[in-house]
Design an enzyme around this catalytic site. Sequence first.
Site, PDB file in Angstrom:
ATOM      1  CG  ASP A 136      11.347  -0.896   2.709  1.00  0.00           C
ATOM      2  OD1 ASP A 136      10.751  -0.481   1.426  1.00  0.00           O
ATOM      3  OD2 ASP A 136      11.610  -1.939   2.962  1.00  0.00           O
ATOM      4  CG  HIS A 138       9.975  -2.254  -1.317  1.00  0.00           C
ATOM      5  ND1 HIS A 138       9.882  -2.693  -0.185  1.00  0.00           N
ATOM      6  CD2 HIS A 138       8.908  -2.048  -1.940  1.00  0.00           C
ATOM      7  CE1 HIS A 138       8.439  -3.202  -0.412  1.00  0.00           C
ATOM      8  NE2 HIS A 138       7.780  -2.723  -1.314  1.00  0.00           N
ATOM      9  CD  GLU A 143      12.090  -5.127   1.209  1.00  0.00           C
ATOM     10  OE1 GLU A 143      11.990  -3.739   1.121  1.00  0.00           O
ATOM     11  OE2 GLU A 143      11.448  -5.805   1.902  1.00  0.00           O
TER      12      GLU A 143
HETATM   13  C1  F6R Z   1       4.718  -5.337  -6.047  1.00  0.00           C
HETATM   14  C2  F6R Z   1       5.863  -4.621  -5.865  1.00  0.00           C
HETATM   15  C3  F6R Z   1       6.027  -3.534  -4.517  1.00  0.00           C
HETATM   16  C4  F6R Z   1       4.713  -2.725  -4.345  1.00  0.00           C
HETATM   17  C5  F6R Z   1       5.324  -1.932  -3.129  1.00  0.00           C
HETATM   18  C6  F6R Z   1       3.811  -1.029  -2.906  1.00  0.00           C
HETATM   19  O1  F6R Z   1       4.668  -5.947  -7.362  1.00  0.00           O
HETATM   20  O2  F6R Z   1       7.091  -4.671  -6.599  1.00  0.00           O
HETATM   21  O3  F6R Z   1       7.130  -2.929  -4.893  1.00  0.00           O
HETATM   22  O4  F6R Z   1       4.707  -1.942  -5.641  1.00  0.00           O
HETATM   23  O5  F6R Z   1       5.195  -2.818  -1.914  1.00  0.00           O
HETATM   24  O6  F6R Z   1       2.604  -1.901  -2.507  1.00  0.00           O
HETATM   25  P1  F6R Z   1       1.309  -1.242  -2.384  1.00  0.00           P
HETATM   26  O7  F6R Z   1       0.806  -0.865  -3.444  1.00  0.00           O
HETATM   27  O8  F6R Z   1       0.513  -2.326  -1.849  1.00  0.00           O
HETATM   28  O9  F6R Z   1       1.529  -0.054  -1.287  1.00  0.00           O
END
Ligand code: F6R
Length: 270
Positions: A136, A138, A143
């Site tokens: 999304d 973030h 979010e």
């Molecule tokens: C983790 C964090 C999140 C992840 C994001 C992507 O510390 O801050 O923003 O970077 O959700 O997650 P993955 O890498 O699992 O796709």
Amino acid sequence: MEVIIAKDRAELAEVAAGIIREQILRKPNSVLGLATGSTPEETYARLVKYHKEEGLDFSKITTFNLDEYIGLPPSHDQSYHYFMADRLFKHVNVNPENVHVPMGMAPDPAAFCEWYEDEMEKAGGVDLQLLGIGGDGHIAFNEPGSSLASRTRVKTLTEQTIKDNADLFFGKGQEHLVPKFAITMGVGTILEAKKLLLIAYGKRKAGIVKKFVEGPVTSQVTASALQLHPDSIVVIDNEAAAELEHKDYYKWVYSQKGELQKVLDRLAGN
Ligand code: F6R
């Protein structure tokens, strides 16, 4: 914003780990901002390799992680404390006293968040912040709708984020096990880092990569705030870059880096 397009996931990890290695070599007492999730796993594996094979030294490094689930103790195998120890900290010579991960069990999360911000300031601010991006848009757990000026605080995760994190870590269909709340650095906190490094790979990130790199700056896609930062680097693989309109230009810029350096060196009389 510099966009580097790697041919695959392995090359992406090599480029990202190379940027972090360069930061550590240039400033051995750097303050690193770190991320969890599936994306940085290979990058951390490479840093561990550089430590073991080349003696890359973490002894003076300070770290601050982006976020942690509320209600998970550090010993929980899905906590971000556990993730960081498992993927990086226990394999390198970082001083445990210099490691900071938000405390998901803090009895007063708001007071903890203030303390965390103070600690970052006392450490001199983050030199290099590593980031992933959620489906999304973030960064950390900011979010859609998070203020671009937000600070470290408690956030409620979206249902999509809970599902994504269940699929990747807790197990498919195990959404009920994923905490709904987290302590996260704010977008404003992240923007204060001296340098930002966002990494993303795979087809599932292509749409959101297009939005945050080439779309408008908006709190609906908090990663788009990177467009406001004077020194941000985005490293993605070919699949995540698939929808970028100016992909060829980003590749061209990267291919000309050596040439640009020669021109600058000539001007400087070197
Ligand atoms: C983790 C964090 C999140 C992840 C994001 C992507 O510390 O801050 O923003 O970077 O959700 O997650 P993955 O890498 O699992 O796709």
